[in-house]
Design a protein around this motif. Sequence first.
Motif, mmCIF file in Angstrom:
data_model
loop_
_atom_site.group_PDB
_atom_site.id
_atom_site.type_symbol
_atom_site.label_atom_id
_atom_site.label_comp_id
_atom_site.label_asym_id
_atom_site.label_seq_id
_atom_site.Cartn_x
_atom_site.Cartn_y
_atom_site.Cartn_z
ATOM 1 N N ARG A 159 -8.163 4.235 83.863
ATOM 2 C CA ARG A 159 -7.948 2.786 83.862
ATOM 3 C C ARG A 159 -7.212 2.386 85.133
ATOM 4 N NH1 ARG A 159 -7.714 1.605 78.181
ATOM 5 N NH2 ARG A 159 -9.725 2.316 77.448
ATOM 6 N N THR A 160 -6.930 1.098 85.217
ATOM 7 C CA THR A 160 -6.101 0.591 86.314
ATOM 8 C C THR A 160 -4.788 1.376 86.342
ATOM 9 O OG1 THR A 160 -6.938 -1.566 85.670
ATOM 10 C CG2 THR A 160 -5.133 -1.545 87.258
ATOM 11 N N GLN A 162 -1.087 2.201 86.130
ATOM 12 C CA GLN A 162 -0.021 1.461 85.437
ATOM 13 C C GLN A 162 0.865 0.703 86.434
ATOM 14 O OE1 GLN A 162 -1.055 1.250 82.259
ATOM 15 N NE2 GLN A 162 0.898 1.814 81.370
ATOM 16 N N ILE A 165 0.150 -2.910 87.106
ATOM 17 C CA ILE A 165 0.303 -3.900 86.036
ATOM 18 C C ILE A 165 1.784 -4.165 85.812
ATOM 19 C CG2 ILE A 165 -0.233 -4.454 83.628
ATOM 20 C CD1 ILE A 165 -2.414 -2.283 83.798
ATOM 21 N N GLU A 170 0.660 -5.641 78.533
ATOM 22 C CA GLU A 170 -0.592 -5.248 79.182
ATOM 23 C C GLU A 170 -0.597 -3.761 79.510
ATOM 24 O OE1 GLU A 170 -2.241 -7.392 82.608
ATOM 25 O OE2 GLU A 170 -1.522 -9.210 81.617
ATOM 26 N N ARG A 171 0.565 -3.249 79.874
ATOM 27 C CA ARG A 171 0.673 -1.818 80.171
ATOM 28 C C ARG A 171 0.339 -1.006 78.921
ATOM 29 N NH1 ARG A 171 4.416 0.531 84.340
ATOM 30 N NH2 ARG A 171 4.439 -0.947 86.026
ATOM 31 N N ASN A 174 -3.419 -1.258 78.264
ATOM 32 C CA ASN A 174 -4.177 -0.535 79.293
ATOM 33 C C ASN A 174 -4.265 0.966 79.017
ATOM 34 O OD1 ASN A 174 -5.518 -0.445 81.952
ATOM 35 N ND2 ASN A 174 -3.691 0.650 82.604
#
Length: 228
Positions: A159-160, A162, A165, A170-171, A174
Amino acid sequence: MNGGFFMNILFPAECIVCGARLETGTLCNACRRRIVPFRAAFCGTCAAPLPGFRNICHPRTPYLLGAAGNYGDKALRTLIYALKFGRMKSAAEPLADILIHYFAQLPFDTRGCSVIPMPISKERMRERGFNQAALIAERFAHLFGMPFEKNILTRTKHRTAQSDIIDRNERHENIKGCYEAKPIKNAFGKILLIDDVTTSGATFTEAALALRAAGAKKILALAVAKAL
Ligand SMILES: [Zn+2]
Ligand SMILES: [Zn+2]
């Protein structure tokens, strides 16, 4: 004579923080001494110090948190940055040593403990070439004579990062369901889960949940630095 010897003649070692000349290594003693070490373990949810090693404030947190120092500390930040983004593998050594010193003064019974590094995704592995947490964890496990288990926990989804973010919720979203663990064979079910840095605790929480589902009973998540 090895390659390192020639490298030292061609490129004499320097302290990564202040640039002082070094015989060997990446961090000078003066900079090492300037790192303010933590003394206690912390609650994984609210980061309250837990001197008695018992989580009173958030007992349902699936792990206790150990952190050797603050990510705001210049030397720690510089070393972690060099290791992760500068691909400077030698920075893992002083980082592991800082974690070793911190852990050694905690009242933690190490019998029956396994050391597990926080895994990274295949994509990240391809990009960086190594798992920085595994380098730290391996040196740590070796020094304490504990089994180093690098294949139990895996990161299944990419994923993006951490660090890209900012929002805490959202963390958590995610990273959800990103880890998988093989059954824990260690009879005590005691795990030391090691990472370089922890921010919101979302990664530790998800990994700890996967390890608990696989049979872990007691998890101490150790980061060299915390930025909570
Ligand atoms: Zn220095
Ligand atoms: Zn708490």
